[in-house]
Design a protein around this motif. Structure first.
Motif, PDB file in Angstrom:
ATOM      1  N   ASP A  98      52.009 -23.572  -4.949  1.00  0.00           N
ATOM      2  CA  ASP A  98      52.643 -22.644  -5.898  1.00  0.00           C
ATOM      3  C   ASP A  98      53.373 -21.490  -5.198  1.00  0.00           C
ATOM      4  OD1 ASP A  98      50.548 -21.179  -4.946  1.00  0.00           O
ATOM      5  OD2 ASP A  98      49.556 -20.860  -6.882  1.00  0.00           O
ATOM      6  N   GLY A  99      53.673 -21.658  -3.912  1.00  0.00           N
ATOM      7  CA  GLY A  99      54.431 -20.629  -3.200  1.00  0.00           C
ATOM      8  C   GLY A  99      53.562 -19.590  -2.521  1.00  0.00           C
ATOM      9  N   ARG A 100      52.249 -19.590  -2.843  1.00  0.00           N
ATOM     10  CA  ARG A 100      51.360 -18.631  -2.197  1.00  0.00           C
ATOM     11  C   ARG A 100      50.817 -19.231  -0.900  1.00  0.00           C
ATOM     12  NH1 ARG A 100      46.706 -17.322  -5.047  1.00  0.00           N
ATOM     13  NH2 ARG A 100      46.673 -19.451  -5.823  1.00  0.00           N
ATOM     14  N   GLY A 101      50.081 -18.425  -0.131  1.00  0.00           N
ATOM     15  CA  GLY A 101      49.388 -18.943   1.039  1.00  0.00           C
ATOM     16  C   GLY A 101      49.900 -18.406   2.356  1.00  0.00           C
ATOM     17  N   VAL A 102      49.281 -18.888   3.425  1.00  0.00           N
ATOM     18  CA  VAL A 102      49.626 -18.448   4.783  1.00  0.00           C
ATOM     19  C   VAL A 102      50.995 -19.000   5.136  1.00  0.00           C
ATOM     20  CG1 VAL A 102      48.963 -18.601   7.232  1.00  0.00           C
ATOM     21  CG2 VAL A 102      47.181 -18.417   5.458  1.00  0.00           C
ATOM     22  N   PHE A 103      51.916 -18.118   5.545  1.00  0.00           N
ATOM     23  CA  PHE A 103      53.242 -18.634   5.900  1.00  0.00           C
ATOM     24  C   PHE A 103      53.698 -18.235   7.296  1.00  0.00           C
ATOM     25  CE2 PHE A 103      55.794 -14.783   5.292  1.00  0.00           C
ATOM     26  CZ  PHE A 103      55.057 -14.041   4.378  1.00  0.00           C
ATOM     27  N   GLY A 104      52.868 -17.569   8.046  1.00  0.00           N
ATOM     28  CA  GLY A 104      53.264 -17.266   9.424  1.00  0.00           C
ATOM     29  C   GLY A 104      52.126 -16.650  10.201  1.00  0.00           C
ATOM     30  N   SER A 105      52.125 -16.899  11.500  1.00  0.00           N
ATOM     31  CA  SER A 105      51.124 -16.252  12.345  1.00  0.00           C
ATOM     32  C   SER A 105      51.670 -16.104  13.748  1.00  0.00           C
ATOM     33  CB  SER A 105      49.821 -17.058  12.370  1.00  0.00           C
ATOM     34  OG  SER A 105      50.055 -18.300  12.979  1.00  0.00           O
ATOM     35  N   ASN A 106      51.115 -15.161  14.464  1.00  0.00           N
ATOM     36  CA  ASN A 106      51.534 -14.880  15.830  1.00  0.00           C
ATOM     37  C   ASN A 106      50.269 -14.529  16.604  1.00  0.00           C
ATOM     38  OD1 ASN A 106      52.728 -14.015  18.165  1.00  0.00           O
ATOM     39  ND2 ASN A 106      53.706 -12.199  17.281  1.00  0.00           N
ATOM     40  N   LEU A 107      49.694 -15.524  17.246  1.00  0.00           N
ATOM     41  CA  LEU A 107      48.403 -15.329  17.932  1.00  0.00           C
ATOM     42  C   LEU A 107      48.620 -15.284  19.431  1.00  0.00           C
ATOM     43  CD1 LEU A 107      46.160 -17.770  15.884  1.00  0.00           C
ATOM     44  CD2 LEU A 107      46.662 -15.364  15.449  1.00  0.00           C
ATOM     45  N   ARG A 108      47.927 -14.386  20.095  1.00  0.00           N
ATOM     46  CA  ARG A 108      48.148 -14.200  21.531  1.00  0.00           C
ATOM     47  C   ARG A 108      46.820 -14.013  22.265  1.00  0.00           C
ATOM     48  NH1 ARG A 108      53.239 -12.512  22.773  1.00  0.00           N
ATOM     49  NH2 ARG A 108      52.569 -13.366  24.769  1.00  0.00           N
ATOM     50  N   ALA A 109      46.866 -14.193  23.577  1.00  0.00           N
ATOM     51  CA  ALA A 109      45.700 -13.928  24.434  1.00  0.00           C
ATOM     52  C   ALA A 109      46.188 -13.570  25.830  1.00  0.00           C
ATOM     53  CB  ALA A 109      44.791 -15.151  24.499  1.00  0.00           C
ATOM     54  N   ASP A 110      45.378 -12.793  26.549  1.00  0.00           N
ATOM     55  CA  ASP A 110      45.654 -12.507  27.954  1.00  0.00           C
ATOM     56  C   ASP A 110      44.323 -12.411  28.702  1.00  0.00           C
ATOM     57  OD1 ASP A 110      46.388 -11.708  30.441  1.00  0.00           O
ATOM     58  OD2 ASP A 110      47.604 -10.003  29.804  1.00  0.00           O
ATOM     59  N   GLY A 111      43.906 -13.548  29.244  1.00  0.00           N
ATOM     60  CA  GLY A 111      42.614 -13.635  29.929  1.00  0.00           C
ATOM     61  C   GLY A 111      42.542 -12.817  31.211  1.00  0.00           C
ATOM     62  N   LYS A 112      43.700 -12.440  31.737  1.00  0.00           N
ATOM     63  CA  LYS A 112      43.671 -11.630  32.975  1.00  0.00           C
ATOM     64  C   LYS A 112      43.015 -10.266  32.711  1.00  0.00           C
ATOM     65  CE  LYS A 112      47.759 -13.312  35.413  1.00  0.00           C
ATOM     66  NZ  LYS A 112      48.887 -13.359  34.445  1.00  0.00           N
ATOM     67  N   LEU A 113      43.048  -9.825  31.468  1.00  0.00           N
ATOM     68  CA  LEU A 113      42.486  -8.507  31.138  1.00  0.00           C
ATOM     69  C   LEU A 113      41.073  -8.616  30.550  1.00  0.00           C
ATOM     70  CD1 LEU A 113      45.734  -6.876  29.688  1.00  0.00           C
ATOM     71  CD2 LEU A 113      44.720  -6.553  31.947  1.00  0.00           C
ATOM     72  N   TRP A 114      40.367  -9.710  30.883  1.00  0.00           N
ATOM     73  CA  TRP A 114      39.048  -9.958  30.291  1.00  0.00           C
ATOM     74  C   TRP A 114      38.088  -8.806  30.527  1.00  0.00           C
ATOM     75  CZ3 TRP A 114      34.531  -9.900  33.076  1.00  0.00           C
ATOM     76  CH2 TRP A 114      34.658  -9.963  34.471  1.00  0.00           C
ATOM     77  N   ASN A 115      38.196  -8.151  31.708  1.00  0.00           N
ATOM     78  CA  ASN A 115      37.143  -7.182  32.039  1.00  0.00           C
ATOM     79  C   ASN A 115      37.339  -5.800  31.399  1.00  0.00           C
ATOM     80  OD1 ASN A 115      39.249  -6.462  33.576  1.00  0.00           O
ATOM     81  ND2 ASN A 115      38.144  -6.289  35.520  1.00  0.00           N
ATOM     82  N   LEU A 116      38.312  -5.667  30.507  1.00  0.00           N
ATOM     83  CA  LEU A 116      38.422  -4.411  29.746  1.00  0.00           C
ATOM     84  C   LEU A 116      37.373  -4.350  28.632  1.00  0.00           C
ATOM     85  CD1 LEU A 116      42.284  -3.881  29.340  1.00  0.00           C
ATOM     86  CD2 LEU A 116      40.733  -3.020  31.108  1.00  0.00           C
ATOM     87  N   LEU A 117      36.930  -5.521  28.201  1.00  0.00           N
ATOM     88  CA  LEU A 117      35.945  -5.584  27.108  1.00  0.00           C
ATOM     89  C   LEU A 117      35.242  -6.930  27.189  1.00  0.00           C
ATOM     90  CD1 LEU A 117      34.755  -4.473  24.459  1.00  0.00           C
ATOM     91  CD2 LEU A 117      36.746  -5.371  23.266  1.00  0.00           C
TER      92      LEU A 117
END
Ligand code: ACO
Length: 325
Positions: free
Chosen positions: A172-191
């Motif tokens: 019906d035109g509703r719902g998830v229509f976009g996403s932008n997911l990212r990661a940077d494992g080099k910075l793991w030790n910040l948290l």
């Protein structure tokens, strides 16, 4: 085109509230310091019979009740968590057993505070592939079991809780229509949160200091603001939208100063950003689904509204997601 819609939401918070005044009796801190630096006044702490999977199951039952969907109708259960009940089996399997969701396969995902947003993107892709699926997606944490209660840098920030959504296909035109997911494992030790000590002496590490959350707060702060801003602006641009098209932004609830900076950089007014962190602190993967449930119950989203999620956490992991409610 079939898209993944959220049919219902639910949440569950532990009964016990730990205030900043309570924390003053545990570590050297003050209500003034915590409130001015983070915006957090209270957080919930799990007690007996409030294990991660039990909070998750209660949140799930509430979401199911809203939709009228029975546990046996579920095809998949995903729990986003970094404080699972056990390392094996997954918390999702415990939830599956508690609910009697006998037809569902089940697993956990680990993407820290970004876990729920990663999970909603995952659910959306399952639905694209199999539009008849009914998916239970939960963000659930008992981080009170994973913080060092002698470390004032971290123990004041986090809280426990769970939020759940039921995801299904709709055309019906509703719902998830976009996403932008990212990661940077080099910075793991910040948290990070280390694993239990190794029983294999050859795998023991000299730097192991216990399985607690550790954080470089000021670096996390800077990365969180900049990377969430980038994740949001690039996603909006990709969909020919501007921040003015967003009816409600539901950000990860970590810190009021991070959110204020982000809001100002994006140019979105306060009334279009949902914030509840003063009462619950940072509940990691549970923060967005708890906020979604509260926003929904408060009538903050009308059918057809554009809702924007944005998130940031250990990994580093971060991202944004757009849906039409
Ligand atoms: N009470 C009192 N003093 C404290 C406390 C506390 N609870 N915690 C730290 N301090 C002290 C430190 O020991 C330090 O003292 P020192 O200068 O004598 O060494 C001092 O406060 C640090 O002060 P500031 O540098 O002014 O602290 P800052 O303004 O950077 O605030 C904070 C620290 C709140 C951690 C901030 O960096 C922050 O919010 N970072 C983001 C952290 C976050 O949200 N993490 C959650 C996980 S990631 C996510 O979900 C986005």
């Amino acid at each position: 085109m079939i898209k993944a819609v959220i049919l219902g939401t639910g949440s569950c918070l532990p009964e016990k509230t730990l205030s900043n005044a309570d924390l003053e009796r545990i570590v050297e801190t003050s209500d003034e310091w915590i409130t001015s630096r983070t915006g957090i006044r209270n957080r919930r702490v799990a007690g007996r019979d409030e294990q991660n999977y039990q909070l998750a199951t209660k949140a799930a039952r509430r979401a199911l009740a809203v939709t009228g969907i029975e546990p046996e109708e579920l095809d998949l259960i995903v729990v986003a968590t970094i404080s699972p009940h056990m390392i094996m089996p997954s918390t999702a399997c415990f939830v599956q057993a508690e609910l009697g969701a006998v037809n569902a396969f089940a697993y956990d995902i680990s993407a820290a505070c970004a876990g729920f947003t990663y999970g909603l993107d995952l659910a959306s892709n399952y639905i694209r592939n199999r539009p008849d699926m009914k998916i239970l997606l939960i963000g659930a944490e008992t981080l009170s079991a994973r913080v060092n209660w002698e470390d004032r840098n971290t123990c004041v920030l986090f809280g426990d809780g769970a939020g759940a959504v039921i995801v299904a296909g709709s055309n019906d035109g509703r719902g998830v229509f976009g996403s932008n997911l990212r990661a940077d494992g080099k910075l793991w030790n910040l948290l990070y949160m280390d694993s239990p000590e190794s029983y294999n002496p050859d795998l023991r590490r000299d730097e192991w200091q216990g399985p607690f959350i550790r954080m470089n707060g000021s670096d996390i702060f800077k990365h969180a603001v900049r990377l969430m801003e980038d994740a949001v602006t690039s996603l909006l641009r990709q969909h020919d939208l501007t921040i003015d098209d967003v009816d409600l932004m539901i950000p990860h609830q970590a810190n009021i100063r991070i959110l204020k900076n982000l809001r100002e950089r994006l140019g979105i007014p306060e009334e279009r950003v949902f914030v509840n962190l003063s009462q619950y602190g940072n509940t990691s993967a549970a923060s967005i689904p708890i906020a979604l449930d509260e926003a929904h119950r408060q009538g903050r989203m009308a059918r057809g509204d554009i809702v924007l999620l944005c998130t940031f956490g250990g990994g580093l992991t971060w991202g944004s997601l757009l849906m039409r409610w």
